[in-house]
Every structure is written in C-alpha cells, then in structure tokens.
Design a protein around this motif. Structure first.
Motif, short mmCIF file in Angstrom:
data_model
loop_
_atom_site.label_atom_id
_atom_site.label_comp_id
_atom_site.label_asym_id
_atom_site.label_seq_id
_atom_site.Cartn_x
_atom_site.Cartn_y
_atom_site.Cartn_z
N SER A 162 -30.47 21.65 -8.12
CA SER A 162 -30.79 20.32 -7.58
C SER A 162 -31.99 19.75 -8.31
O SER A 162 -32.97 20.47 -8.58
CB SER A 162 -31.11 20.40 -6.08
OG SER A 162 -29.94 20.64 -5.33
N TYR A 180 -19.47 16.35 -4.14
CA TYR A 180 -20.69 15.76 -4.70
C TYR A 180 -21.81 15.92 -3.69
O TYR A 180 -21.72 15.44 -2.55
CB TYR A 180 -20.48 14.28 -5.03
CG TYR A 180 -21.72 13.57 -5.50
CD1 TYR A 180 -22.37 13.96 -6.67
CD2 TYR A 180 -22.25 12.52 -4.77
CE1 TYR A 180 -23.51 13.31 -7.11
CE2 TYR A 180 -23.39 11.85 -5.20
CZ TYR A 180 -24.02 12.25 -6.37
OH TYR A 180 -25.16 11.61 -6.80
N GLY A 181 -22.89 16.56 -4.10
CA GLY A 181 -23.98 16.82 -3.19
C GLY A 181 -25.21 16.01 -3.51
O GLY A 181 -25.70 16.04 -4.65
N ALA A 182 -25.70 15.30 -2.53
CA ALA A 182 -26.92 14.50 -2.69
C ALA A 182 -27.57 14.32 -1.34
O ALA A 182 -26.90 14.32 -0.30
CB ALA A 182 -26.59 13.15 -3.30
N ARG A 183 -28.89 14.24 -1.34
CA ARG A 183 -29.62 13.99 -0.11
C ARG A 183 -30.92 13.27 -0.43
O ARG A 183 -31.37 13.24 -1.58
CB ARG A 183 -29.91 15.28 0.65
CG ARG A 183 -30.95 16.18 0.00
CD ARG A 183 -31.18 17.42 0.84
NE ARG A 183 -32.01 18.41 0.16
CZ ARG A 183 -33.34 18.50 0.26
NH1 ARG A 183 -34.01 17.63 1.02
NH2 ARG A 183 -34.01 19.43 -0.38
N TYR A 194 -32.50 13.98 -3.95
CA TYR A 194 -32.07 15.23 -4.57
C TYR A 194 -30.60 15.10 -4.96
O TYR A 194 -29.75 14.79 -4.12
CB TYR A 194 -32.25 16.41 -3.62
CG TYR A 194 -33.70 16.78 -3.38
CD1 TYR A 194 -34.36 17.64 -4.26
CD2 TYR A 194 -34.39 16.27 -2.28
CE1 TYR A 194 -35.70 17.97 -4.03
CE2 TYR A 194 -35.71 16.59 -2.06
CZ TYR A 194 -36.37 17.44 -2.95
OH TYR A 194 -37.67 17.77 -2.74
N ILE A 195 -30.30 15.39 -6.21
CA ILE A 195 -28.94 15.35 -6.74
C ILE A 195 -28.61 16.75 -7.23
O ILE A 195 -29.34 17.32 -8.05
CB ILE A 195 -28.79 14.33 -7.88
CG1 ILE A 195 -29.30 12.95 -7.44
CG2 ILE A 195 -27.34 14.26 -8.35
CD1 ILE A 195 -28.56 12.37 -6.27
N ALA A 196 -27.50 17.31 -6.75
CA ALA A 196 -27.15 18.70 -7.05
C ALA A 196 -25.95 18.79 -7.98
O ALA A 196 -25.10 17.89 -8.00
CB ALA A 196 -26.87 19.47 -5.77
N GLU A 254 -29.82 6.83 -9.49
CA GLU A 254 -29.14 8.09 -9.20
C GLU A 254 -28.27 8.58 -10.35
O GLU A 254 -28.14 9.79 -10.59
CB GLU A 254 -28.28 7.90 -7.93
CG GLU A 254 -27.69 9.18 -7.38
CD GLU A 254 -27.04 8.94 -6.03
OE1 GLU A 254 -26.00 9.57 -5.76
OE2 GLU A 254 -27.58 8.13 -5.24
N ASP A 293 -27.32 18.52 -0.02
CA ASP A 293 -27.02 18.62 -1.46
C ASP A 293 -26.47 19.99 -1.81
O ASP A 293 -25.53 20.12 -2.60
CB ASP A 293 -28.27 18.30 -2.28
CG ASP A 293 -29.44 19.21 -1.95
OD1 ASP A 293 -29.57 19.62 -0.78
OD2 ASP A 293 -30.23 19.51 -2.87
N THR A 352 -22.27 20.80 -2.40
CA THR A 352 -21.98 21.26 -3.77
C THR A 352 -21.28 22.62 -3.74
O THR A 352 -20.34 22.86 -4.52
CB THR A 352 -23.28 21.34 -4.59
OG1 THR A 352 -23.91 20.05 -4.61
CG2 THR A 352 -23.00 21.74 -6.03
#
Length: 481
Positions: free
Chosen positions: A171, A131-134, A155-157, A39, A122, A126
């Motif tokens: 993302s 911190y946005g992630a899914r 998914y990392i935004a 990640e 995410d 954000t």
C-alpha cells in the motif's frame, strides 16, 4: 413597482441563480476530477513497487532493508519544488507491506510493523482480488468534508503475486493536503472568474436593458403628459416598435385634439358671438324706423362697437388656436426685450394718447431672453394692453425688468382698481373678463389666457399681484446658463 423594474429584477435574479448553480456544479465536479488525477499515479506506483517487493517473499522471512534504506534517503532529501504555487520541500509518501494474513511486514514510517491490517479496506479488498483503496484521517476530531479530506491520507494497494497467487499487499499512502491545496486554489480562481463574469454580464445586460427600456419609459411619460393635457413634443425613439406606438399615439392625439378643438371653439365662438350679433341685429332693426338723428347716430355707433367686439373676439381666438397648434414647439432665438418694448410702445401710441396714459420705463432693461420673438411680443402686448384698459384716464403704467433667482422678470404695473378677491382664481380662465373702469365694457377674456399659454410654452410663468393702488403683472422667463 413598475413593469420595467420587475423585468430588471427578474432578469438579475435569474442571471444570479444561473451563475450560482454553475459555480456549485463546477465545484462539485472539480473535487472528484482532482482526486482522480491524484489517485491514478498512486495506482501505478503501488503496482511498480509491488513488483519490486515480490522477490523478497521468496525468503522464509522477507526483509526489505534495501527499500527501507532507499526511503530513508528519500525522506532526507530537500526537494524544493514549486508546483503551480505549492512549495514542496520533502517527500511524504508512506509505504507498508503485509503478508497474505494482513500482518504488516514493512512500514516506511516504522510505526505499525507487526500489526494486523487485515481489516483495513485497502488490504482486505486487495487480498480478495479487488481494487483496494482507503482514506484515513490523521486527526479524527476534524469536522466537515473539507477538513477531513485535507487532513487525511489516501492509501492505494496493489497485490504481490507469486505466480497467480496473491501472497501479500503493498500500500502506498499519500496525504491529501496537496490536492486539497490545488482544489481550494482552483475553487478560489473559479469563484473570482464566475464573479467577474457575472458582474460583467450584469453590467452589459443592465446597459442593454436600459437601452431597450428607456424608449418604453419615454413612451409612458409621453402618454402620461398627453393624458394630463400638457403641451409636449413627440420624442424621437427611432424606427422601431416603440417609436411606431408613440407616433400612433401622437396621430391619435392630433385627431382627437382636432375634433375636440373644432367642437369646443365652434361652441365658444357661437356663444360669444351671439351677444354682439344680437345687439347688431336689434340696432339694425331699429334703424329701419324713423327716429331723431342723434338716436340714429347712437345705434350706428353701437353697431360699430359690437362689430369691433366680434372682430376682436375672432382675432384673439385665431391667435390662441395658432398658439395651441404648436404643441410645445417654438423657434428659439435671442430676443432683446428693450427693443421689443419700444416697438410695442409705438404700436400702442394712439391708444395711450387717446386715454392720456403714459408708459414709464423705471429702469433700462438690458437683458435678452430666449424664445420666439413674435409670441413674446404678443404676450407683452396683451399684458400692457390689459394694463391700459384697467388704468384710469391720465394714469401711469410702470415697466421694469430685473433678475430674480432663476428668472428674468418683466414687471408691468398699473394704478387701476386691482383684482377683486372673487376673481383671483379665475383671472387666467379663457373667456373670463372683468368690467373695465368707466363703463368701457368687457374684453374677450382671451388676452391673459394667451399670455399664460405663451409663458408656459417658453417654460416661464405669469403672475398677477394686487397692490393697494393697482395690479402688477410679472412675466418670468427662465435664465439660460
């Protein structure tokens, strides 16, 4: 179940449980560590691409043609990378960009443009400055954490800024199949490593256990054989705690045996000597009186006979005591039986001539046995002397030797009256004797017992077999390979 077996089982169970717990702990720790390393670069990529995409938001209708063209070329590349056993042939990164309302403005896969992703974790986090992630599965029918993770996309935004305001979200999506491959490979390697180490440790520990427990087992066997009254030598267990215990047991055994030996033989000797001494005393008292010369001669002969009986008893007791004091040890050497039998025949020549008994060697005895010459000679002497006692005057004694399975056998057969049925079970008992033919009295009852002791000391055996016209003594010596 013995104590040593219980100790081994508890040790193996504890060891196996420890390694199982270790393997599970490492497996549980392994997964998050791999996902962290997976990640972290996506975070960097998302933030870099967010900065690159930010200028497009200066237009009324942001367009990402250059980014789409670049990604189209990237997707067409043949990577041909070999990453620690993982063959990677294409780029599988997915990128999408949303505005501040969560509407998809750009999708590198061109699947979801125009859709609202404001509800996706995410994007929503954000836009809130977090911190946005899914992680979303490709196939919702997958069951089990490993299947879901290996068939899902992370998914990392990263926020897209205009000044300090968040005006959009970029993302970056990456399938987890690659990291799952590394996790499974690492788990397999870890499992084999733990299994190998477990087997090695168990093998070493078992060898160590046997090395430590073997003296304990020998000590237990030594104590059991002593309790059973068997002749046994002290095992050499070294200078350690177990060796000290065994030596102490042996010292205690010797002390008790010495006490019991003295008590037993004092009682036996007193009992057996009482009869001849009483007879001698009675004859001596009668000799003090006046009597005919023939009667006096008879009493004198009786005194001599009873004196010989007492001396013979004492001699046999001394021989038996010396034998028992050996405690299972002999001085082994090669003993040629033919030479020994010739020597015994010479020693008994006077007795044989007086009774007109002949010794007949039916076949030459060519073999030798392993043992102590003196003891084997005494055993053979006693067996032949016993055969002479029970032979009729002018009788014959047949001696032969042969191999029988695992034994070398010396057979001594007389032509006397044989063994009565009532005496078969007691014939080897100490001090048990049968009356000799022609009213020649009884022996000390120690001869055959001495033969039995000598044969057992040489890991052999003695058997008495009754025939219609006599008795056969078989002295069996073990064949040595």
């Amino acid at each position: 179940m013995t104590v040593r077996t219980r100790i081994l089982l508890i040790f193996l169970v504890t060891l196996g449980s420890g390694f199982f717990v270790l393997e599970r702990w490492l497996s549980l720790e392994l997964r998050p560590r791999y996902y962290q390393s997976f990640e972290e670069p996506l975070v960097d990529m998302a933030n870099i691409l967010a900065e690159i995409a930010a200028p497009e938001f200066n237009q009324a209708a942001p367009r990402f043609d250059k980014l789409q063209a670049a990604l189209t070329h990237v997707y067409a590349r043949q990577v041909n990378a070999d990453i620690y056993g993982l063959k990677k042939n294409d780029v599988d990164i997915r990128i999408y960009i949303t505005d501040r309302a969560g509407t998809v403005l750009f999708d590198s896969y061109q699947l979801d443009v125009g859709k609202n992703f404001a509800g996706w974790r995410d994007v929503s986090r954000t836009l809130q400055g977090q911190y946005g992630a899914r992680s979303s599965p490709n196939d919702k029918r997958m069951h089990g954490i490993e299947q879901r993770e290996s068939n899902s996309i992370a998914y990392i935004a990263a926020p897209i800024y205009r000044g300090n305001d968040i005006i959009g979200v970029l993302s970056v999506g990456k399938p987890k199949v690659t990291v799952s491959h590394f996790i499974m490979a690492a788990r397999e390697d870890l499992l084999w490593t733990v299994l190998g180490v477990t087997v090695l440790v168990i093998a070493i520990a078992t060898m160590l256990y046997l090395w430590v427990s073997r003296p304990l087992y020998q000590a237990a066997q030594f104590a059991e054989r002593i309790a059973a009254g068997e002749p046994v030598s002290v095992p050499d267990l070294g200078r350690n705690e177990i060796g000290t215990v065994v030596n102490a047991i042996d010292a205690m055994r010797k002390a008790l045996d010495g006490k019991n030996y003295i008590e037993k033989y004092t009682q036996t000797l007193a009992h057996e000597l009482k009869s001849p001494l009483t007879s001698i005393k009675a004859s001596a008292e009668l000799l003090l009186e006046e009597m005919p010369a023939a009667q006096r001669q008879r009493f004198i002969q009786n005194i001599q006979s009873e004196n010989d009986r007492a001396l013979n008893l004492i001699q046999r007791l001394l021989e038996l005591a010396a034998l028992e004091n050996r405690q299972g040890s002999i001085e082994a050497q090669t003993v040629p039986l033919a030479e020994l039998l010739d020597e015994i025949g010479g020693s008994l020549q006077g007795t044989l001539e007086r009774r007109s008994v002949s010794l007949n060697l039916d076949n030459p005895i060519t073999f030798s046995v392993q043992g102590e010459r003196f003891l084997i000679r005494q055993a053979l002497f006693n067996a032949i002397d016993n055969a002479i006692d029970f032979s009729p005057d002018a009788g014959r004694i047949h001696i032969s030797g042969y191999a029988d399975e695992d034994w070398l056998v010396v057979s001594i057969r007389d032509h006397g009256t044989g063994i009565p049925d009532y005496a078969r079970e007691r014939i080897f008992e100490r001090f048990y004797s049968l009356p000799r033919p022609a009213n020649r009295g009884r022996s000390s009852g120690l001869g055959l017992n001495f033969v039995k002791e000598v044969m057992e000391l040489h890991q052999g055996r003695v058997e008495l077999v009754s025939h219609d016209n006599g008795t056969e003594a078989r002295l069996k010596f073990p064949q040595r390979g």
